[in-house]
Write an enzyme that holds these catalytic residues in place. Sequence first.
Site, PDB file in Angstrom:
ATOM      1  N   CYS A 145       0.821  -1.217   0.000  1.00 45.78           N
ATOM      2  CA  CYS A 145       0.000   0.000   0.000  1.00 45.78           C
ATOM      3  C   CYS A 145       0.859   1.273   0.000  1.00 45.78           C
ATOM      4  O   CYS A 145       1.414   1.632  -1.017  1.00 45.78           O
ATOM      5  CB  CYS A 145      -0.993  -0.040   1.164  1.00 45.78           C
ATOM      6  SG  CYS A 145      -2.313   1.168   0.973  1.00 45.78           S
ATOM      7  N   HIS A 165      -3.706  -5.314   0.717  1.00 43.69           N
ATOM      8  CA  HIS A 165      -3.132  -5.618   2.035  1.00 43.69           C
ATOM      9  C   HIS A 165      -3.146  -7.121   2.338  1.00 43.69           C
ATOM     10  O   HIS A 165      -4.067  -7.598   3.012  1.00 43.69           O
ATOM     11  CB  HIS A 165      -3.917  -4.877   3.135  1.00 43.69           C
ATOM     12  CG  HIS A 165      -3.617  -3.426   3.213  1.00 43.69           C
ATOM     13  ND1 HIS A 165      -2.585  -2.925   3.992  1.00 43.69           N
ATOM     14  CD2 HIS A 165      -4.177  -2.366   2.594  1.00 43.69           C
ATOM     15  CE1 HIS A 165      -2.543  -1.599   3.867  1.00 43.69           C
ATOM     16  NE2 HIS A 165      -3.490  -1.235   3.019  1.00 43.69           N
ATOM     17  N   GLU A 203      -1.464  -8.701   4.456  1.00 47.27           N
ATOM     18  CA  GLU A 203      -1.301  -8.973   5.905  1.00 47.27           C
ATOM     19  C   GLU A 203      -2.643  -8.977   6.633  1.00 47.27           C
ATOM     20  O   GLU A 203      -2.737  -9.501   7.740  1.00 47.27           O
ATOM     21  CB  GLU A 203      -0.336  -7.938   6.522  1.00 47.27           C
ATOM     22  CG  GLU A 203      -0.926  -6.594   6.902  1.00 47.27           C
ATOM     23  CD  GLU A 203      -1.255  -5.695   5.728  1.00 47.27           C
ATOM     24  OE1 GLU A 203      -0.971  -6.062   4.575  1.00 47.27           O
ATOM     25  OE2 GLU A 203      -1.815  -4.590   5.962  1.00 47.27           O
TER      26      GLU A 203
END
Length: 238
Positions: A110, A213, A215
């Site tokens: 990002c 994202h 994660e």
Amino acid sequence: MKVRIGVSCGITYTKRGAAFNHLDIGYTKSLLASEALPLVMPVLQDPTLVDKVLDQVDGLLLSGGVDLSPLLYGEHLMDASHRYDKRRDANDLLFYRAARKRGMPILGICRGHQLINIAEGGTLYQDIPSQVDTKILHSASPEQQDMEHMISITPGSELFQALGTEELLVNSVHHQAVKDLADTLKANATAPDGIIEGFEGTQGGWLLGVQFHPERLSDQSEFQGLMKYFVEVAGREK
Ligand code: MN
């Protein structure tokens, strides 16, 4: 010995002027699940310490966070009231440039993805809704959940190797995006509206940026696979 990944962090400022190192636990969680040893890198007061920190790690993960200042790529602020963080911008750029010079494997997520493009000479859309004609919502209001959209991934690209698919539904939490891609980068994923959602380096060390994202979605095998792929690259090159 475990592969060691340095993770950049943000800064949270309180109303009374205190500052805290800040990092979504998803980054360290998904790195730990990839058998890596995550080392959260502090925001440094002393730039001469950057190389000493990098000596301790095998790869660099540039995490997400607040918008990057448009002044970094020579544009005026479209919205002068928007808050940027010069201190974090400077810190992340120091780490990026030093790691890049070493040819260290780097993954940008990002804000990290956008930072790589700026550092390599590219530019950003400061605000997708006002600058791009699109029906896709790449960001939601803060109280809503992450938005979602499909991406198309270039077969044979590093991102394709990492995710193992040409199409994927990803999360989307950004209102800025790559505008002009730097000459040293090649897009490897796009949203249906053409927004660049992934790129890789064409020269120097292993370099990958993703606008989504992984994660936050580490319970899904493709996204955890991306993190694992990065850890494997860093392990191979250490
Ligand atoms: Mn998006």
